[in-house]
Scaffold this motif. Structure first.
Motif, PDB file in Angstrom:
ATOM      1  N   ILE A  12       0.842  -1.190   0.000  1.00  0.00           N
ATOM      2  CA  ILE A  12       0.000   0.000   0.000  1.00  0.00           C
ATOM      3  C   ILE A  12       0.883   1.248   0.000  1.00  0.00           C
ATOM      4  CG2 ILE A  12      -1.702   1.292   1.341  1.00  0.00           C
ATOM      5  CD1 ILE A  12      -2.489  -1.483   2.571  1.00  0.00           C
ATOM      6  N   ILE A  13       0.598   2.187  -0.894  1.00  0.00           N
ATOM      7  CA  ILE A  13       1.268   3.483  -0.867  1.00  0.00           C
ATOM      8  C   ILE A  13       0.467   4.396   0.051  1.00  0.00           C
ATOM      9  CG2 ILE A  13       2.006   5.501  -2.164  1.00  0.00           C
ATOM     10  CD1 ILE A  13       2.369   3.752  -4.601  1.00  0.00           C
ATOM     11  N   THR A  14       1.067   4.741   1.168  1.00  0.00           N
ATOM     12  CA  THR A  14       0.402   5.568   2.177  1.00  0.00           C
ATOM     13  C   THR A  14       0.997   6.964   2.149  1.00  0.00           C
ATOM     14  OG1 THR A  14       0.024   3.624   3.563  1.00  0.00           O
ATOM     15  CG2 THR A  14      -0.117   5.773   4.635  1.00  0.00           C
ATOM     16  N   VAL A  15       0.124   7.968   2.099  1.00  0.00           N
ATOM     17  CA  VAL A  15       0.555   9.370   2.034  1.00  0.00           C
ATOM     18  C   VAL A  15       0.200  10.056   3.344  1.00  0.00           C
ATOM     19  CG1 VAL A  15       0.366  11.552   0.795  1.00  0.00           C
ATOM     20  CG2 VAL A  15       0.158   9.382  -0.456  1.00  0.00           C
ATOM     21  N   ASP A  41      -2.868   5.154  -2.030  1.00  0.00           N
ATOM     22  CA  ASP A  41      -3.864   4.140  -1.689  1.00  0.00           C
ATOM     23  C   ASP A  41      -4.511   4.383  -0.338  1.00  0.00           C
ATOM     24  OD1 ASP A  41      -3.189   2.547  -4.007  1.00  0.00           O
ATOM     25  OD2 ASP A  41      -1.392   1.908  -2.924  1.00  0.00           O
ATOM     26  N   LEU A  42      -3.782   5.064   0.550  1.00  0.00           N
ATOM     27  CA  LEU A  42      -4.222   5.247   1.924  1.00  0.00           C
ATOM     28  C   LEU A  42      -3.678   6.588   2.409  1.00  0.00           C
ATOM     29  CD1 LEU A  42      -5.563   3.474   4.317  1.00  0.00           C
ATOM     30  CD2 LEU A  42      -3.206   3.099   5.045  1.00  0.00           C
ATOM     31  N   ILE A  43      -4.456   7.297   3.199  1.00  0.00           N
ATOM     32  CA  ILE A  43      -3.995   8.546   3.785  1.00  0.00           C
ATOM     33  C   ILE A  43      -3.724   8.320   5.269  1.00  0.00           C
ATOM     34  CG2 ILE A  43      -4.534  10.951   4.300  1.00  0.00           C
ATOM     35  CD1 ILE A  43      -4.121  10.355   1.306  1.00  0.00           C
ATOM     36  N   GLU A  44      -2.492   8.628   5.681  1.00  0.00           N
ATOM     37  CA  GLU A  44      -2.199   8.626   7.114  1.00  0.00           C
ATOM     38  C   GLU A  44      -2.475  10.025   7.647  1.00  0.00           C
ATOM     39  OE1 GLU A  44       1.267   7.612  10.386  1.00  0.00           O
ATOM     40  OE2 GLU A  44       1.858   8.558   8.493  1.00  0.00           O
ATOM     41  N   MET A 209       3.192  -1.744   3.689  1.00  0.00           N
ATOM     42  CA  MET A 209       3.057  -0.366   3.202  1.00  0.00           C
ATOM     43  C   MET A 209       4.429   0.248   2.984  1.00  0.00           C
ATOM     44  SD  MET A 209       0.310   1.379   5.823  1.00  0.00           S
ATOM     45  CE  MET A 209      -1.099   0.457   6.480  1.00  0.00           C
ATOM     46  N   THR A 210       4.444   1.287   2.160  1.00  0.00           N
ATOM     47  CA  THR A 210       5.512   2.271   2.158  1.00  0.00           C
ATOM     48  C   THR A 210       4.849   3.627   2.279  1.00  0.00           C
ATOM     49  OG1 THR A 210       7.599   2.922   1.124  1.00  0.00           O
ATOM     50  CG2 THR A 210       5.681   2.723  -0.333  1.00  0.00           C
ATOM     51  N   PHE A 211       5.645   4.656   2.577  1.00  0.00           N
ATOM     52  CA  PHE A 211       5.095   5.986   2.796  1.00  0.00           C
ATOM     53  C   PHE A 211       5.722   6.957   1.804  1.00  0.00           C
ATOM     54  CE2 PHE A 211       4.246   3.643   6.546  1.00  0.00           C
ATOM     55  CZ  PHE A 211       3.116   4.199   7.137  1.00  0.00           C
ATOM     56  N   ALA A 212       4.876   7.796   1.213  1.00  0.00           N
ATOM     57  CA  ALA A 212       5.346   8.769   0.224  1.00  0.00           C
ATOM     58  C   ALA A 212       4.755  10.130   0.543  1.00  0.00           C
ATOM     59  CB  ALA A 212       4.943   8.339  -1.180  1.00  0.00           C
ATOM     60  N   ALA A 213       5.591  11.156   0.489  1.00  0.00           N
ATOM     61  CA  ALA A 213       5.127  12.519   0.760  1.00  0.00           C
ATOM     62  C   ALA A 213       4.266  13.030  -0.386  1.00  0.00           C
ATOM     63  CB  ALA A 213       6.323  13.437   0.968  1.00  0.00           C
ATOM     64  N   GLN A 224      11.995  10.164   2.952  1.00  0.00           N
ATOM     65  CA  GLN A 224      10.703   9.795   2.373  1.00  0.00           C
ATOM     66  C   GLN A 224      10.591  10.358   0.954  1.00  0.00           C
ATOM     67  OE1 GLN A 224       6.690  11.326   3.969  1.00  0.00           O
ATOM     68  NE2 GLN A 224       7.134   9.556   5.262  1.00  0.00           N
ATOM     69  N   PRO A 225      10.428   9.515  -0.056  1.00  0.00           N
ATOM     70  CA  PRO A 225      10.270  10.037  -1.418  1.00  0.00           C
ATOM     71  C   PRO A 225       8.893  10.668  -1.587  1.00  0.00           C
ATOM     72  CG  PRO A 225       9.909   7.683  -1.415  1.00  0.00           C
ATOM     73  CD  PRO A 225      10.330   8.040  -0.010  1.00  0.00           C
ATOM     74  N   THR A 226       8.753  11.477  -2.612  1.00  0.00           N
ATOM     75  CA  THR A 226       7.423  12.000  -2.919  1.00  0.00           C
ATOM     76  C   THR A 226       6.615  10.939  -3.666  1.00  0.00           C
ATOM     77  OG1 THR A 226       8.037  12.907  -5.081  1.00  0.00           O
ATOM     78  CG2 THR A 226       8.388  14.332  -3.143  1.00  0.00           C
ATOM     79  N   LEU A 227       5.316  11.149  -3.684  1.00  0.00           N
ATOM     80  CA  LEU A 227       4.431  10.229  -4.395  1.00  0.00           C
ATOM     81  C   LEU A 227       4.794  10.151  -5.872  1.00  0.00           C
ATOM     82  CD1 LEU A 227       1.890   8.433  -4.225  1.00  0.00           C
ATOM     83  CD2 LEU A 227       0.507  10.500  -4.538  1.00  0.00           C
ATOM     84  N   GLU A 228       5.136  11.297  -6.461  1.00  0.00           N
ATOM     85  CA  GLU A 228       5.523  11.319  -7.875  1.00  0.00           C
ATOM     86  C   GLU A 228       6.823  10.550  -8.097  1.00  0.00           C
ATOM     87  OE1 GLU A 228       6.515  14.431 -11.529  1.00  0.00           O
ATOM     88  OE2 GLU A 228       6.138  15.201  -9.512  1.00  0.00           O
ATOM     89  N   GLN A 229       7.817  10.770  -7.248  1.00  0.00           N
ATOM     90  CA  GLN A 229       9.084  10.051  -7.394  1.00  0.00           C
ATOM     91  C   GLN A 229       8.877   8.545  -7.255  1.00  0.00           C
ATOM     92  OE1 GLN A 229      11.294  11.927  -4.283  1.00  0.00           O
ATOM     93  NE2 GLN A 229      12.079  13.574  -5.574  1.00  0.00           N
TER      94      GLN A 229
END
Length: 413
Positions: A12-15, A41-44, A209-213, A224-229
């Motif tokens: 899951i890509i969590t932002v 996929d998920l908002i923290e 999960m991983t976390f993306a800014a 933390q990479p950005t969602l775009e990266q």
């Protein structure tokens, strides 16, 4: 994201979206839904500073977010802003349990859960919301990491999260090993520049999960990479357990166009590989330990690297000590910028020399029997000197340190 994928990641890509003031909640929800619309996929929801806003805020963030929610109060002790007591945390968890529409996940720090009966009792009442027990160490790898991982997985929870600040790329590889040995769903990530590999490879290695800014300014943890990266550069959803890993090794690395360029080429070629930042501290022992870990691990699938300062000379030594091949030009200049790892072993090469020679020839420079001045005495300077000497030129080296210039002259004869 364009291009074919080889295997959709189940990770899951969590932002993370932080709410610092209830008055800013509308803007935060807009940011969350933009992230959801661009691949999150998920908002923290990081609610560290608005715990007193009560159930109405909790209701709003869960109801108005276009994707699922993970609700978090990160304590000051673990890098966040929540300074409340265990009883305050238990009350907050109780408010979540009473929501008509629950979030998908609730993050509760393992330290508080394990020491407080009130927190454990509240967490047990969450109902449909899943409990994620978490551990964070912003100072480094805890000496008892394996015990912590074992104890957390034995706790009454739905998943565990272990995050620590990496000392080297070797810590990121340990995340892979933790995930391989997990007994329940797990997030295992490293913070800081040395931990980026763990974040990019989280899905391929089996992480929950991983976390993306959401953007460059909203990261909630270093590295933390950005969602775009994560999606466009590194093609997170295309990586799998067989992905070949390449990277840039040096200290410091800084920004490089190579991550985007090489990964774009991999996508174009439909090649199952990824090119990552692999920062490695200066010094022979550091390079040796990092490369040995990457090469010798049976499941990391490390296949090569670009080598930059200050490791170009040490790479030649490393390959020789491992019984690998050193190309003629790398041997001539005593420095290499390319490491190749395949079924035949390892090889060190130097593409700096060709990269210097070809533009000179294109511009009509006299390199056969000519004269050249070289500014510097590092790895690129060595390559320039070696290729020009091979072409019969005479060279003069100018460097801030006379010792290094003399050493280069002695090494190249």
């Amino acid at each position: 994201m364009s291009g074919a994928c080889y295997l959709d990641s189940v990770s899951i890509i969590t932002v993370p979206i932080a709410v610092c003031d209830p008055a800013d909640l509308g803007k935060a929800i807009d940011a969350a839904n933009h992230a959801a619309g661009t691949g999150g996929d998920l908002i923290e929801w990081r609610l560290d500073l608005v715990v007193d806003a009560g159930p109405s805020l909790l209701t709003t963030v869960v109801r108005d977010t276009d994707v699922g929610s993970l609700l978090t109060l990160r304590s000051v002790e673990e890098g966040g802003g929540f300074g409340g007591t265990d009883e305050d945390l238990a009350e907050w968890i109780g408010q979540i349990a009473d929501l008509d529409t629950p979030p998908i996940w609730v993050d509760v720090e393992y330290a508080r859960w394990s020491r407080s009966e009130a927190v454990r009792s509240a967490a047990a009442s969450l109902g449909q919301a899943k409990l994620l027990l978490s551990f964070h160490d912003f100072t480094g790898r805890p000496a008892d990491l394996l015990r912590i991982a074992r104890d957390m997985q034995e706790a009454e929870c739905d998943a565990v999260k272990l995050v620590w600040r990496a000392r080297s790329v070797r810590d990121a590889v340990e995340c892979r090993d933790l995930l391989a040995d997990r007994s329940k769903p797990m997030i295992a990530l490293c913070m800081g520049p040395h931990g980026v590999m763990s974040r990019i490879m989280a899905g391929a290695w089996g992480g929950l999960m991983t976390f993306a800014a959401a953007d460059d300014s909203s990261a909630t943890a270093p590295g933390q990479p950005t969602l775009e990266q994560l999606q466009s550069w590194y093609r997170f959803r295309c990586l799998d357990a067989n992905t070949s890993i390449y990277g840039l090794i040096g200290d410091p690395l800084g920004a490089s166009p190579g991550y985007e360029l090489h990964n774009r080429d991999f996508e174009t070629a439909k090649f199952n590989g990824v090119y990552l930042p692999l920062p490695t501290a200066a010094g022979w022992e550091s390079l040796k330990a990092t490369l040995s870990t990457l090469i010798d691990h049976p499941s990391v699938h490390f296949r090569g690297a670009s080598i930059t300062l200050p490791h170009k000379s040490d790479l030649v030594r490393f390959v020789r000590e491992r019984g690998g091949d050193v190309s003629a030009i790398a041997a001539a200049c005593g420095a290499a910028n390319t490491l190749i790892v395949d079924e035949n072993g390892i090889c060190a090469d130097n593409t700096d020399a060709v990269g210097i020679l070809e533009p000179l020839l294109e511009r009509g420079a006299r390199v056969d029997g000519g004269r050249a001045a070289i500014l510097g005495a590092g790895g690129v300077a060595r390559a320039a000197a070696a290729i020009l000497l091979q072409r019969g030129s005479s060279i003069e080296v100018f460097n801030r340190s006379a010792e290094r210039a003399k050493q280069l002259a002695e090494d190249l004869g």
